[in-house]
Structures are given as structure tokens and as C-alpha cells.
Design an enzyme around this catalytic site. Structure first.
Site, PDB file in Angstrom:
ATOM      1  N   GLU A 292       0.869  -1.240  -0.023  1.00 16.72           N
ATOM      2  CA  GLU A 292       0.231  -0.009   0.217  1.00 16.72           C
ATOM      3  C   GLU A 292       0.977   1.182  -0.024  1.00 16.72           C
ATOM      4  OE1 GLU A 292      -2.938  -0.289  -0.401  1.00 16.72           O
ATOM      5  OE2 GLU A 292      -3.199  -2.425   0.178  1.00 16.72           O
TER       6      GLU A 292
ATOM      7  N   CYS B 210      -2.822   8.612   3.553  1.00 14.08           N
ATOM      8  CA  CYS B 210      -2.742   8.055   1.914  1.00 14.08           C
ATOM      9  C   CYS B 210      -3.859   8.140   0.986  1.00 14.08           C
ATOM     10  CB  CYS B 210      -2.404   6.418   2.088  1.00 14.08           C
ATOM     11  SG  CYS B 210      -3.519   5.558   3.080  1.00 14.08           S
TER      12      CYS B 210
HETATM   13  P1  NAP Z   1       8.115   4.896   4.750  1.00 16.02           P
HETATM   14  O1  NAP Z   1       9.326   6.082   5.111  1.00 16.02           O
HETATM   15  O2  NAP Z   1       8.279   4.241   3.320  1.00 16.02           O
HETATM   16  O3  NAP Z   1       8.444   3.962   5.750  1.00 16.02           O
HETATM   17  C1  NAP Z   1       7.130   3.187   6.044  1.00 16.02           C
HETATM   18  C2  NAP Z   1       7.733   1.815   6.848  1.00 16.02           C
HETATM   19  O4  NAP Z   1       8.780   1.349   6.165  1.00 16.02           O
HETATM   20  C3  NAP Z   1       8.341   2.366   8.220  1.00 16.02           C
HETATM   21  O5  NAP Z   1       7.736   1.409   9.205  1.00 16.02           O
HETATM   22  C4  NAP Z   1       9.933   2.331   8.054  1.00 16.02           C
HETATM   23  O6  NAP Z   1      10.529   2.101   9.398  1.00 16.02           O
HETATM   24  C5  NAP Z   1      10.024   1.117   7.446  1.00 16.02           C
HETATM   25  N1  NAP Z   1      11.231   0.991   6.454  1.00 16.02           N
HETATM   26  C6  NAP Z   1      11.788   2.000   5.544  1.00 16.02           C
HETATM   27  N2  NAP Z   1      12.792   1.352   5.177  1.00 16.02           N
HETATM   28  C7  NAP Z   1      12.836   0.153   5.483  1.00 16.02           C
HETATM   29  C8  NAP Z   1      13.840  -0.960   5.170  1.00 16.02           C
HETATM   30  N3  NAP Z   1      14.739  -0.666   4.558  1.00 16.02           N
HETATM   31  N4  NAP Z   1      13.568  -2.033   5.673  1.00 16.02           N
HETATM   32  C9  NAP Z   1      12.637  -2.343   6.655  1.00 16.02           C
HETATM   33  N5  NAP Z   1      11.432  -1.320   6.671  1.00 16.02           N
HETATM   34  C10 NAP Z   1      11.883  -0.273   6.269  1.00 16.02           C
HETATM   35  O7  NAP Z   1       7.019   5.754   4.683  1.00 16.02           O
HETATM   36  P2  NAP Z   1       6.448   6.665   5.986  1.00 16.02           P
HETATM   37  O8  NAP Z   1       6.933   8.122   5.786  1.00 16.02           O
HETATM   38  O9  NAP Z   1       6.314   5.965   7.239  1.00 16.02           O
HETATM   39  O10 NAP Z   1       4.850   6.753   5.432  1.00 16.02           O
HETATM   40  C11 NAP Z   1       4.253   7.947   4.472  1.00 16.02           C
HETATM   41  C12 NAP Z   1       4.053   7.243   3.284  1.00 16.02           C
HETATM   42  O11 NAP Z   1       3.148   6.128   3.276  1.00 16.02           O
HETATM   43  C13 NAP Z   1       3.251   8.164   2.465  1.00 16.02           C
HETATM   44  O12 NAP Z   1       3.983   8.055   0.962  1.00 16.02           O
HETATM   45  C14 NAP Z   1       1.979   7.562   2.368  1.00 16.02           C
HETATM   46  O13 NAP Z   1       1.307   7.722   1.131  1.00 16.02           O
HETATM   47  C15 NAP Z   1       2.096   6.018   2.248  1.00 16.02           C
HETATM   48  N6  NAP Z   1       1.041   5.327   3.246  1.00 16.02           N
HETATM   49  C16 NAP Z   1       0.354   4.781   2.368  1.00 16.02           C
HETATM   50  C17 NAP Z   1      -0.773   3.966   2.889  1.00 16.02           C
HETATM   51  C18 NAP Z   1      -1.678   3.190   2.037  1.00 16.02           C
HETATM   52  O14 NAP Z   1      -2.569   2.371   2.745  1.00 16.02           O
HETATM   53  N7  NAP Z   1      -1.669   2.861   0.701  1.00 16.02           N
HETATM   54  C19 NAP Z   1      -1.309   4.121   4.152  1.00 16.02           C
HETATM   55  C20 NAP Z   1      -0.510   5.150   4.787  1.00 16.02           C
HETATM   56  C21 NAP Z   1       0.526   5.743   4.243  1.00 16.02           C
HETATM   57  P3  NAP Z   1      10.859   3.450   9.949  1.00 16.02           P
HETATM   58  O15 NAP Z   1      10.148   4.312  10.534  1.00 16.02           O
HETATM   59  O16 NAP Z   1      11.834   2.656  11.116  1.00 16.02           O
HETATM   60  O17 NAP Z   1      12.124   3.708   9.009  1.00 16.02           O
END
Ligand code: NAP
Length: 522
Positions: free
Chosen positions: A256, A294
């Protein structure tokens, strides 16, 4: 400062090094630290596979549903405490925090009711059987069984409770043990929610584990029976889903990700309930959770002759927003969750301005009501307008994860609206406001395949529609293309992600006998 712990292998693990600091986004006060250093991730997976999985698979759907019911009850019981934590750790106002926390308990309750309906069976029978040969001596029936692996859930920062709960509900109901990993920046709320559940002793050993901090080598250890369900940015999704071991083992990965959701005003809507509904929804979708959803509306398509009027109406509503510390009763919109999100929002608006002009707001940080001067990640609402909608480049490519949307005038034709919307490359949701079924039919025929959900606003739904941003358990959440290609929720569809579908072939008598007691799903 609180040290967040992980819950692994049946106990709480407190790291001794490698900490990330969590702050209150309204004051920048340091409130907690998190690290997963020292966790043996191989042991975490073994624990889930050897203890949690067998225990869950031995239970029927109805029994698993009882666990979800208890999880839901506990979230409701501790709602006030969690709302307070959410305000401190994620900067949510009370309604925004409730969207996350009540959304989580509501989703668990929904799936517990589904479980009750499925009853005392352990597998799902899907659809009717089919005769394959001249007689019923050779017959086929599709069934779904729980996978014998681990469901690893990596969640985004914006829904620390709902994100955890909606994924866990489906996996646990299917019979798969869960390892949940919240985004570190807002892990305080998830940690407490899991702690409440662990203290209550409602889950079998190994059915739910929590990682606060990095996943270490956890993902490198996933194999063919495991599931990785990820919510977050498209960039992270790409790096996770292309890992060699996941590709080699064909591990099921559900993503997602970002979405440039659109709201479209039909040409027939010149006033009345449908126009009010459109304005109310769009305003909510820009400002709820400070636009960190999102499903938030990022692009607003309006017939060109009405663009000024809509711009004025939205600007005047946005001008009434009080951005600040949710602890201040006058505040209606909280800060962005982290310094990094603020930085990204400022940079993002600057990028959008290459194709659009600012019509409301500044696109810069501001001081917030009820917060110390110079502190807090406050970013008041921003409205932009790009008159050349079809050639608005970056507006159709860049998700600014904050209270930011762009008005895109179009010629009023369904074909043009569909073409402009599709430039987003795959959306979680598009909302369309019109009372003209013919126009809507043409729009749907052209735009549907790039959407996970289409939300229709008209005079009738105006009274009861939830808003396009609400991902509800009854309806699919996910979207094609840039939105990640994933599918969650949608009733039992979300549960099936964690199950293996197989065709059972043999004589009808034997197939029916083996499938006896299994629940029909369609
Ligand atoms: P993110 O930076 O991609 O992080 C998401 C998750 O991935 C966090 O738990 C992060 O952990 C983890 N992560 C990052 N790098 C990783 C790696 N190399 N290995 C394992 N885990 C890793 O996104 P965000 O800033 O939290 O969220 C914002 C984004 O999410 C927006 O773009 C939004 O559109 C999207 N979103 C989508 C939905 C949907 O349902 N489609 C819902 C909500 C949000 P850490 O925090 O420990 O780095």
C-alpha cells in the site's frame, strides 16, 4: 525519556544501543527512544512459526474471532490513554486520533463479526464445485487454507493503531501469526496498544510479536510461506519488494503506497447538497490528520467555469483552520509528524509550484497556536491551482504528504476528467460528485481500471457518506500502479491474502466429504 521495547519470543526486549529518538511534533520535546538492537530475528520467526502458527491453526474462525473481539474491546477500553499518547507522539487532534484508534477497534470488531459468521471451521470453501468429467466421479472445488508462515507487517507513521490493527485482524483471522513493525517515529502508540493486549493475555504464545526500531535481517529471512504486507512510500516499497530472497522464494508481498487521489466535480453540480458535500469532503480530506493520509485528496478537478468559485469557497474554509498544538482547545489541525515530513512538505510544495501557483497558504513552516515560538512541525494548509491540467507534470507525479491540494480546471467532459485523473498512475480512491448517471457512467468506463475505490457523491449520499478518505473494512483498500498494487480489507478478501487457494480435485463424494464443515465464502 521512555525506552520503547519490542515484544519478541514471549517476552519484552529492551535494547541497549542504536536508539532513534521520538519527539512530540508540537514542541520538539524528546519523549522516547527506540531500537531493536540485540534481537535475534531468526528466533522471532521460529517462535512465530513453531508456536503462534500451530496454535492459531488449531483454532476455528469463531475462536480466532474471539481474540479479535477482545483486541477491539481493549482498544476501546484504553481509548483515552491512547488518544493522549497519539496527541503527544503523532500530533493528532482528538478527532484525528480517534480516526486512527477507533478505526483500529472498529476494524477488529468488524472482523470478529465475520469470524462469528464463518463459525467453527478452519478453512474456507470458495464458490461452487465444478464437474470436470462425464460424471461426478471427477470434480473440483476451490478451498483456502492458512499459510504455514509468518505475516510480517511494516507500517507507515500516520496510522500507528489502525495500521497495526487492520493488518493483524486479517492475518490472525486467517490463522497466521503476526510480526508487526510500526514506523519508528510514531511507535510509542503501537507499543502501548500491543502492551495492553499482551498484559491481557488474550493471544496464544507467538501469535503477535512487535518490533520497535529497524527490522534488522528479518526480511532477509522470509520464505515461500511468509507474507510481507507493507504500507509506506513507493520508494521504500520498491526497495523491499525487489529483495533477492523475496523474489527467489516468491514470497507474497502486498504493498500500500503513495496515491495522488483525485476529487472530481461533475459539470451538472452548480449548487445544492451535492456541491456542499463536495466542498465538505475536499476540505476534510485536505486537513484531516494534517493531510497525512494515503487517501487524502491531492488533486481537485473542477469544470473551468466553476474553478474560481470553488477556489474561493475552499480558501475561505482553509483560512479558518487553526494550526497548532492539539493540547490547545482552539486548534483544529495538528503539526506534521516529524521534522523530515515537514522538510519534505516544504520541498514538495516548491516542486508543485513549477506547474501550479499558490492560491492559499505559503508552503512554509509556521508557528503553531499553543506551541513554543520556533518549535513544532507546523505546516498550515496549502491550495494551489494549475490551469493547464493536462500538462501539469509534477502535480500528477509528486505526493506531498501534508495538507496540500491542487485545483485542476477541466472542460467538464467525462473523457477529459478521466484522462486527467489517470495521469496519477494508479490511485487508492477517486471521488466523483455528480447527479448525472450518464456522465458518471462514461467517467467510470474510462477511469475505473486505475482505481482501487470510486466514491460517488450525490444528493442522496450527501447525508450519510463517510468521506472518501475513510478506508473501511467492508470495502477494498488498495490501488493499482503507483498506489502499490495491493489489496487489503474488503471483507474476506483481506483475509484471503494470508491464505493459500488450492483446487481440490477428485470424486465429488470425496471432495465434498473433505470440504464438509467448511464455510462457503461466495
Ligand atoms: P516510509 O518511510 O516508506 O516507511 C514506512 C515503513 O517502512 C516504516 O515502518 C519504516 O520504518 C519502514 N522501512 C523503511 N525502510 C525500510 C527498510 N529498508 N527495511 C524495512 N523497513 C523499512 O513511509 P512513511 O514515511 O512512514 O509513510 C508515508 C508514506 O506512506 C506516504 O507516502 C503515504 O502515501 C504512504 N501511506 C500509504 C498508505 C496506504 O494504505 N496506501 C497508508 C499510509 C501511508 P522506520 O520508520 O523504522 O524507518
Amino acid at each position: 525519556m521512555k525506552t520503547l521495547r519490542s515484544y519478541v519470543c514471549g517476552g519484552w526486549h529492551e535494547a541497549g544501543s542504536g536508539f532513534a529518538t521520538l519527539v512530540d511534533p508540537s514542541t520538539e520535546e524528546e519523549i522516547a527512544r527506540a531500537s531493536s538492537a540485540g534481537i535475534d530475528f531468526g528466533a522471532v520467526l521460529d517462535y512465530a512459526r513453531e508456536r503462534g502458527g500451530p496454535a492459531l491453526r488449531a483454532m476455528t474462525f469463531a475462536q480466532r474471532g474471539q481474540i479479535l473481539k477482545e483486541m477491539s474491546r481493549l482498544l476501546r477500553e484504553h481509548r483515552d490513554e491512547l488518544l493522549e499518547l497519539s496527541a503527544r507522539n503523532t500530533g493528532t487532534t482528538k478527532p484525528d486520533g480517534s480516526f486512527d484508534i477507533d478505526g483500529g477497534s472498529g476494524t477488529l470488531a468488524f472482523y470478529s463479526a465475520q469470524a462469528k459468521r464463518l463459525g467453527d471451521v478452519r478453512f474456507l470453501v470458495e464458490g461452487d464445485g465444478v464437474q470436470l468429467a462425464k460424471t461426478e466421479a471427477f470434480w473440483a472445488q476451490h478451498v483456502l487454507v492458512p499459510r504455514h508462515g509468518v505475516a510480517v507487517h511494516v507500517n507507515a507513521f500516520n496510522f500507528p493503531v489502525w495500521g497495526f490493527a487492520e493488518k493483524a485482524a486479517c492475518a490472525l483471522l486467517a490463522g497466521m501469526p503476526v510480526v508487526t513493525k510500526p514506523a519508528t517515529a510514531t511507535a510509542m502508540v503501537t507499543e502501548r496498544a500491543v502492551e495492553i493486549m499482551v498484559e491481557a493475555g488474550i493471544l496464544p504464545d507467538g501469535a503477535l510479536q512487535l518490533i520497535t526500531g529497524s527490522t534488522g535481517d528479518l526480511l532477509d529471512r522470509l520464505g515461500p510461506q511468509d507474507i510481507l504486507a507493507f504500507t509506506g512510500s513507493a520508494d521504500t516499497a520498491r526497495s523491499l519488494r525487489t529483495r533477492d530472497n523475496l523474489l527467489a522464494a516468491c514470497t507474497r508481498v502486498n504493498v500500500e503506497a503513495d496515491s495522488l487521489n483525485a476529487a472530481v466535480l461533475g459539470p451538472d453540480v452548480t449548487g445544492g447538497a451535492t456541491l456542499d458535500f463536495f466542498l465538505r469532503d475536499v476540505f476534510r480530506e485536505i486537513t484531516q490528520k494534517a493531510g497525512q493520509k494515503c487517501t487524502a485528496v491531492r488533486r481537485i478537478l473542477v469544470p473551468a467555469e466553476r474553478a474560481d468559485e470553488v477556489q474561493e469557497a475552499l480558501s475561505s474554509r482553509l483560512a479558518a483552520v487553526v494550526t497548532g498544538n492539539p493540547a490547545d482547545g482552539a486548534v483544529t489541525m495538528g503539526p506534521l509528524a516529524t521534522a523530515q515530513q515537514l522538510e519534505d512538505a516544504v520541498r514538495g510544495v516548491a516542486e508543485l509550484r513549477r506547474s501550479a501557483r499558490l492560491v492559499h497558504g505559503t508552503g512554509e513552516r509556521a508557528d503553531g497556536a499553543g506551541a513554543p515560538e520556533g518549535k513544532g512541525f507546523f505546516f498550515p494548509p496549502v491550495l494551489l491551482r494549475a490551469d493547464d491540467s493536462r500538462n501539469a507534470g509534477v502535480i500528477h507525479e509528486r505526493e506531498v504528504f501534508g495538507p496540500v491540494a491542487t485545483i485542476l480546471p477541466y472542460d467538464g467532459g467525462a473523457a477529459a476528467a478521466a484522462e486527467i485523473v489517470a495521469q496519477g498512475g494508479g490511485m487508492l480512491v477517486t471521488s466523483v460528485y455528480s447527479d448525472d448517471a450518464g456522465w458518471l457512467g462514461e467517467f467510470l468506463a474510462r477511469a475505473s481500471s486505475s482505481q482501487g475505490r470510486i466514491y460517488l457523491g450525490n444528493q442522496e449520499s450527501a447525508a450519510e457518506g463517510f468521506g472518501s478518505g475513510a478506508a473501511i473494512p467492508q470495502a477494498l483498500h488498495g490501488g493499482p500502479g503507483r498506489a502499490g498494487g495491493g489489496e487489503e480489507l474488503g471483507g474476506l478478501n483481506g483475509v484471503k491474502l494470508y491464505m493459500q487457494r488450492l483446487a481440490l480435485q477428485g470424486s465429488r463424494a470425496l471432495v465434498d466429504e473433505l470440504a464438509a464443515g467448511m464455510e462457503k465464502t461466495s
